[in-house]
Design a protein around this motif. Structure first.
Motif, PDB file in Angstrom:
ATOM      1  N   LEU A  38       0.816  -1.210   0.000  1.00  0.00           N
ATOM      2  CA  LEU A  38       0.000   0.000   0.000  1.00  0.00           C
ATOM      3  C   LEU A  38       0.853   1.264   0.000  1.00  0.00           C
ATOM      4  O   LEU A  38       0.558   2.228  -0.704  1.00  0.00           O
ATOM      5  N   LEU A  39       1.929   1.260   0.763  1.00  0.00           N
ATOM      6  CA  LEU A  39       2.800   2.432   0.840  1.00  0.00           C
ATOM      7  C   LEU A  39       3.424   2.748  -0.526  1.00  0.00           C
ATOM      8  O   LEU A  39       3.469   3.912  -0.946  1.00  0.00           O
ATOM      9  N   ILE A  40       3.874   1.710  -1.223  1.00  0.00           N
ATOM     10  CA  ILE A  40       4.462   1.916  -2.552  1.00  0.00           C
ATOM     11  C   ILE A  40       3.401   2.417  -3.520  1.00  0.00           C
ATOM     12  O   ILE A  40       3.653   3.306  -4.328  1.00  0.00           O
ATOM     13  N   LYS A  41       2.186   1.867  -3.445  1.00  0.00           N
ATOM     14  CA  LYS A  41       1.100   2.323  -4.318  1.00  0.00           C
ATOM     15  C   LYS A  41       0.805   3.798  -4.092  1.00  0.00           C
ATOM     16  O   LYS A  41       0.575   4.546  -5.045  1.00  0.00           O
ATOM     17  N   LYS A  42       0.806   4.224  -2.825  1.00  0.00           N
ATOM     18  CA  LYS A  42       0.584   5.648  -2.525  1.00  0.00           C
ATOM     19  C   LYS A  42       1.711   6.492  -3.103  1.00  0.00           C
ATOM     20  O   LYS A  42       1.473   7.554  -3.665  1.00  0.00           O
ATOM     21  N   TYR A  43       2.928   6.004  -2.979  1.00  0.00           N
ATOM     22  CA  TYR A  43       4.082   6.710  -3.509  1.00  0.00           C
ATOM     23  C   TYR A  43       3.979   6.859  -5.034  1.00  0.00           C
ATOM     24  O   TYR A  43       4.405   7.860  -5.608  1.00  0.00           O
ATOM     25  N   LEU A  44       3.422   5.849  -5.694  1.00  0.00           N
ATOM     26  CA  LEU A  44       3.304   5.842  -7.155  1.00  0.00           C
ATOM     27  C   LEU A  44       2.008   6.452  -7.671  1.00  0.00           C
ATOM     28  O   LEU A  44       1.723   6.384  -8.866  1.00  0.00           O
ATOM     29  N   TYR A  45       1.233   7.062  -6.784  1.00  0.00           N
ATOM     30  CA  TYR A  45      -0.099   7.564  -7.144  1.00  0.00           C
ATOM     31  C   TYR A  45      -0.086   8.401  -8.427  1.00  0.00           C
ATOM     32  O   TYR A  45      -0.865   8.162  -9.350  1.00  0.00           O
ATOM     33  N   PHE A  46       0.781   9.393  -8.499  1.00  0.00           N
ATOM     34  CA  PHE A  46       0.778  10.290  -9.653  1.00  0.00           C
ATOM     35  C   PHE A  46       1.267   9.601 -10.925  1.00  0.00           C
ATOM     36  O   PHE A  46       0.780   9.868 -12.019  1.00  0.00           O
ATOM     37  N   LYS A  47       2.221   8.690 -10.778  1.00  0.00           N
ATOM     38  CA  LYS A  47       2.696   7.928 -11.937  1.00  0.00           C
ATOM     39  C   LYS A  47       1.565   7.034 -12.468  1.00  0.00           C
ATOM     40  O   LYS A  47       1.340   6.960 -13.678  1.00  0.00           O
ATOM     41  N   LEU A  48       0.847   6.376 -11.557  1.00  0.00           N
ATOM     42  CA  LEU A  48      -0.269   5.515 -11.964  1.00  0.00           C
ATOM     43  C   LEU A  48      -1.378   6.331 -12.611  1.00  0.00           C
ATOM     44  O   LEU A  48      -1.992   5.898 -13.595  1.00  0.00           O
ATOM     45  N   LYS A  49      -1.613   7.512 -12.090  1.00  0.00           N
ATOM     46  CA  LYS A  49      -2.630   8.397 -12.659  1.00  0.00           C
ATOM     47  C   LYS A  49      -2.247   8.796 -14.086  1.00  0.00           C
ATOM     48  O   LYS A  49      -3.090   8.831 -14.984  1.00  0.00           O
ATOM     49  N   SER A  50      -0.963   9.078 -14.311  1.00  0.00           N
ATOM     50  CA  SER A  50      -0.481   9.425 -15.651  1.00  0.00           C
ATOM     51  C   SER A  50      -0.652   8.257 -16.618  1.00  0.00           C
ATOM     52  O   SER A  50      -1.060   8.445 -17.764  1.00  0.00           O
ATOM     53  N   ILE A  51      -0.327   7.062 -16.159  1.00  0.00           N
ATOM     54  CA  ILE A  51      -0.502   5.869 -17.000  1.00  0.00           C
ATOM     55  C   ILE A  51      -1.969   5.694 -17.354  1.00  0.00           C
ATOM     56  O   ILE A  51      -2.326   5.473 -18.518  1.00  0.00           O
ATOM     57  N   LYS A  52      -2.832   5.815 -16.357  1.00  0.00           N
ATOM     58  CA  LYS A  52      -4.273   5.639 -16.546  1.00  0.00           C
ATOM     59  C   LYS A  52      -4.831   6.616 -17.580  1.00  0.00           C
ATOM     60  O   LYS A  52      -5.706   6.279 -18.362  1.00  0.00           O
ATOM     61  N   LYS A  53      -4.293   7.818 -17.609  1.00  0.00           N
ATOM     62  CA  LYS A  53      -4.771   8.840 -18.544  1.00  0.00           C
ATOM     63  C   LYS A  53      -4.042   8.796 -19.886  1.00  0.00           C
ATOM     64  O   LYS A  53      -4.297   9.605 -20.770  1.00  0.00           O
ATOM     65  N   GLY A  54      -3.098   7.856 -20.027  1.00  0.00           N
ATOM     66  CA  GLY A  54      -2.384   7.722 -21.284  1.00  0.00           C
ATOM     67  C   GLY A  54      -1.273   8.737 -21.477  1.00  0.00           C
ATOM     68  O   GLY A  54      -0.777   8.925 -22.588  1.00  0.00           O
ATOM     69  N   ARG A  55      -0.874   9.381 -20.405  1.00  0.00           N
ATOM     70  CA  ARG A  55       0.195  10.383 -20.487  1.00  0.00           C
ATOM     71  C   ARG A  55       1.540   9.741 -20.146  1.00  0.00           C
ATOM     72  O   ARG A  55       2.207  10.110 -19.182  1.00  0.00           O
ATOM     73  N   VAL A  56       1.886   8.748 -20.932  1.00  0.00           N
ATOM     74  CA  VAL A  56       3.162   8.058 -20.770  1.00  0.00           C
ATOM     75  C   VAL A  56       3.835   7.987 -22.127  1.00  0.00           C
ATOM     76  O   VAL A  56       3.176   7.917 -23.162  1.00  0.00           O
ATOM     77  N   LYS A  57       5.143   8.039 -22.102  1.00  0.00           N
ATOM     78  CA  LYS A  57       5.906   7.989 -23.342  1.00  0.00           C
ATOM     79  C   LYS A  57       6.329   6.541 -23.587  1.00  0.00           C
ATOM     80  O   LYS A  57       7.137   5.992 -22.833  1.00  0.00           O
ATOM     81  N   VAL A  58       5.760   5.946 -24.609  1.00  0.00           N
ATOM     82  CA  VAL A  58       6.094   4.573 -24.980  1.00  0.00           C
ATOM     83  C   VAL A  58       6.275   4.499 -26.491  1.00  0.00           C
ATOM     84  O   VAL A  58       5.799   5.367 -27.227  1.00  0.00           O
TER      85      VAL A  58
END
Length: 193
Positions: A166-186
């Motif tokens: 859970l702690l790591i998930k909270k730490y990654l909150y903004f990164k996960l939000k970016s992935i969810k919205k498709g704002r990732v460079k791939v």
């Protein structure tokens, strides 16, 4: 044909898959699309839900990983006679896991740029149908077993993020939000629908 890869936040990635009918006219096309999409994304495994289909089917390529790593590292990731595989797994079922566990980093095309150390069994036994639709019961070990377990997770609605605390998930909150919205460079097409 290359398909967009569904990324974190898509409902289909959180749902258990169903077995596909072996006589389905969709099956060969699905397998071809998995190979094309995985190779285009330079991945080592891909499951049907990652391209938006709710079937218990995946492909892996541990042979390429075997060839890419140095001889010194091979002992850590592969048994002595193992040189990896390129395999299609249709309707696989996990039958047994060894008590020997090992931890290694994993990434996921549906969670771009996230890498996580995950403990998994060194050896597994599974049943599945191969590309010739032959029923098999087989044991796999090391990196090949890890790849199979990672893709089996996908077909059971489990993502790499589910192996994080859970702690790591909270730490990654903004990164996960970016992935969810498709704002990732791939370098491969993604789907956020």
């Amino acid at each position: 044909m290359i398909q967009p890869i569904f990324v974190y936040g898509q409902h289909i990635l959180e749902q258990p898959c169903t077995d596909i009918q072996l006589e389905s006219p969709q099956l060969q096309n699905l397998v071809n699309n998995l190979w094309d999409t995985m190779r285009n994304a330079q991945g080592c495994g891909l499951s049907a839900p990652q391209i938006g289909l709710p079937y218990n089917v995946f492909v892996i390529d541990s042979q390429n990983a075997f060839q890419a790593i140095g001889k010194g590292f091979r002992k850590r990731y592969f048994d002595a006679e193992d040189k990896g595989i390129q395999g299609i797994f249709i309707n696989p079922q996990l039958l047994e896991v060894s008590s020997k566990m090992w931890k290694a980093e994993e990434g996921c095309l549906s969670l771009p740029s996230l890498i996580k150390g995950v403990s998994r069994p060194w050896q597994i036994k599974i049943s599945y149908y191969n590309e010739q639709l032959e029923y098999r019961i087989q044991e796999f070990s090391g990196l090949t077993a890890r790849m199979i377990l990672h893709e089996l997770d996908h077909t059971n609605g489990i993502l790499l993020i589910n192996h994080m605390g859970l702690l790591i998930k909270k730490y990654l909150y903004f990164k996960l939000k970016s992935i969810k919205k498709g704002r990732v460079k791939v370098s491969y097409p993604i789907s956020t629908r």
